[in-house]
Scaffold this motif. Structure first.
Motif, PDB file in Angstrom:
ATOM      1  N   THR A 105     -31.704 -47.764 -10.200  1.00 51.74           N
ATOM      2  CA  THR A 105     -32.931 -47.177 -10.748  1.00 51.74           C
ATOM      3  C   THR A 105     -34.124 -48.110 -10.578  1.00 51.74           C
ATOM      4  O   THR A 105     -35.116 -47.969 -11.278  1.00 51.74           O
ATOM      5  CB  THR A 105     -32.752 -46.844 -12.245  1.00 51.74           C
ATOM      6  OG1 THR A 105     -32.447 -48.040 -12.949  1.00 51.74           O
ATOM      7  CG2 THR A 105     -31.676 -45.814 -12.457  1.00 51.74           C
ATOM      8  N   GLU A 106     -34.023 -49.032  -9.655  1.00 48.69           N
ATOM      9  CA  GLU A 106     -35.106 -49.982  -9.454  1.00 48.69           C
ATOM     10  C   GLU A 106     -36.218 -49.355  -8.626  1.00 48.69           C
ATOM     11  O   GLU A 106     -35.998 -48.928  -7.503  1.00 48.69           O
ATOM     12  CB  GLU A 106     -34.571 -51.230  -8.751  1.00 48.69           C
ATOM     13  CG  GLU A 106     -35.570 -52.354  -8.674  1.00 48.69           C
ATOM     14  CD  GLU A 106     -34.943 -53.609  -8.110  1.00 48.69           C
ATOM     15  OE1 GLU A 106     -34.423 -54.410  -8.895  1.00 48.69           O
ATOM     16  OE2 GLU A 106     -34.966 -53.756  -6.878  1.00 48.69           O
ATOM     17  N   THR A 107     -37.404 -49.287  -9.197  1.00 44.91           N
ATOM     18  CA  THR A 107     -38.571 -48.799  -8.468  1.00 44.91           C
ATOM     19  C   THR A 107     -39.373 -49.997  -7.972  1.00 44.91           C
ATOM     20  O   THR A 107     -39.039 -51.147  -8.263  1.00 44.91           O
ATOM     21  CB  THR A 107     -39.466 -47.923  -9.366  1.00 44.91           C
ATOM     22  OG1 THR A 107     -39.914 -48.720 -10.466  1.00 44.91           O
ATOM     23  CG2 THR A 107     -38.728 -46.700  -9.871  1.00 44.91           C
TER      24      THR A 107
ATOM     25  N   ASP B 123     -38.416 -39.360 -17.767  1.00 46.16           N
ATOM     26  CA  ASP B 123     -39.750 -39.366 -17.165  1.00 46.16           C
ATOM     27  C   ASP B 123     -40.356 -37.973 -17.144  1.00 46.16           C
ATOM     28  O   ASP B 123     -41.537 -37.795 -17.451  1.00 46.16           O
ATOM     29  CB  ASP B 123     -39.684 -39.945 -15.759  1.00 46.16           C
ATOM     30  CG  ASP B 123     -41.059 -40.194 -15.186  1.00 46.16           C
ATOM     31  OD1 ASP B 123     -41.839 -40.929 -15.830  1.00 46.16           O
ATOM     32  OD2 ASP B 123     -41.372 -39.654 -14.110  1.00 46.16           O
TER      33      ASP B 123
ATOM     34  N   VAL C 189     -32.903 -41.375 -16.257  1.00 45.64           N
ATOM     35  CA  VAL C 189     -34.275 -41.870 -16.127  1.00 45.64           C
ATOM     36  C   VAL C 189     -35.207 -40.743 -15.685  1.00 45.64           C
ATOM     37  O   VAL C 189     -36.332 -40.613 -16.185  1.00 45.64           O
ATOM     38  CB  VAL C 189     -34.324 -43.064 -15.151  1.00 45.64           C
ATOM     39  CG1 VAL C 189     -35.746 -43.396 -14.757  1.00 45.64           C
ATOM     40  CG2 VAL C 189     -33.649 -44.265 -15.777  1.00 45.64           C
TER      41      VAL C 189
ATOM     42  N   THR D  35     -32.772 -49.109 -18.376  1.00 43.50           N
ATOM     43  CA  THR D  35     -31.753 -49.672 -17.483  1.00 43.50           C
ATOM     44  C   THR D  35     -32.095 -51.052 -16.940  1.00 43.50           C
ATOM     45  O   THR D  35     -31.222 -51.696 -16.375  1.00 43.50           O
ATOM     46  CB  THR D  35     -31.529 -48.747 -16.276  1.00 43.50           C
ATOM     47  OG1 THR D  35     -32.733 -48.698 -15.509  1.00 43.50           O
ATOM     48  CG2 THR D  35     -31.112 -47.355 -16.703  1.00 43.50           C
TER      49      THR D  35
ATOM     50  N   LEU E 181     -38.119 -47.281 -17.270  1.00 47.22           N
ATOM     51  CA  LEU E 181     -37.014 -47.857 -16.502  1.00 47.22           C
ATOM     52  C   LEU E 181     -36.550 -49.186 -17.067  1.00 47.22           C
ATOM     53  O   LEU E 181     -35.352 -49.442 -17.181  1.00 47.22           O
ATOM     54  CB  LEU E 181     -37.450 -48.078 -15.056  1.00 47.22           C
ATOM     55  CG  LEU E 181     -37.431 -46.882 -14.163  1.00 47.22           C
ATOM     56  CD1 LEU E 181     -38.112 -47.196 -12.856  1.00 47.22           C
ATOM     57  CD2 LEU E 181     -36.026 -46.449 -13.909  1.00 47.22           C
TER      58      LEU E 181
END
Length: 167
Positions: free
Chosen positions: A120-122, A40, A36, A112, A108
């Motif tokens: 990878t959770e924002t 980005d 990721v 994923t 993201l």
């Protein structure tokens, strides 16, 4: 698609290794974060490059020539002439990039979905999940408002600092 197990990244690694490589980039928590991040960076590097190039074009060429004639080496020219002239531009580019990092969602979510797990959770993916799965609208609104306030304070602080440096 680059990071699929049969994708181009594994094909290139297979060519270098001489044997088939099948790394599950998006299934491993550490590798998913790397994948990721690479995507980005790949997406936003051209804009940052153009912003910094525009600032570099604005550096007075006569000052650089004068420093060269006075015997300054390239490192001295960069640190004493170019970098001080580019501080504002670098600050603007960093502010844009920080704001974009808080906004990252589409890359993201497509790559994923915030997983595996929450690797990878924002904050934007978290807000989306809470809003669509748990339907806690007040909580989502509070988080979004808090992010807006924090980013606004940081941007105002950065702008005041840049104005002070410029003065």
């Amino acid at each position: 698609m680059l990071f699929q197990s049969g994708g181009p990244v594994n094909d290139i690694l297979s060519m270098f290794m001489g044997s088939p490589v099948t790394i599950a980039w998006l299934s491993d928590p550490t590798l998913a974060l790397v994948a990721v991040m690479v995507a980005d960076i790949w997406q936003w590097t051209p804009l940052m490059f153009l912003i910094l190039l525009a600032g570099l074009v604005g550096v007075p060429e006569d000052q650089v020539r004068a420093a060269t004639l006075l015997g300054a080496n390239p490192l001295q020219r960069f640190t004493l002439i170019v970098l001080p002239r580019m501080k504002t531009i670098i600050g603007i580019a960093l502010a844009i990039r920080v704001i974009e990092c808080f906004k990252i969602f589409d890359t993201l979510f497509i790559m994923t979905g915030g997983g595996p797990g929450v690797a990878t959770e924002t904050i934007s993916v978290y807000i989306y999940k809470i809003a669509t799965q748990d339907l806690i609208w007040g909580y989502v609104a509070a988080i979004a408002l808090s992010i807006l306030i924090v980013l606004s304070v940081v941007c105002v602080w950065a702008l005041k600092r840049m104005a002070r440096v410029r003065a």
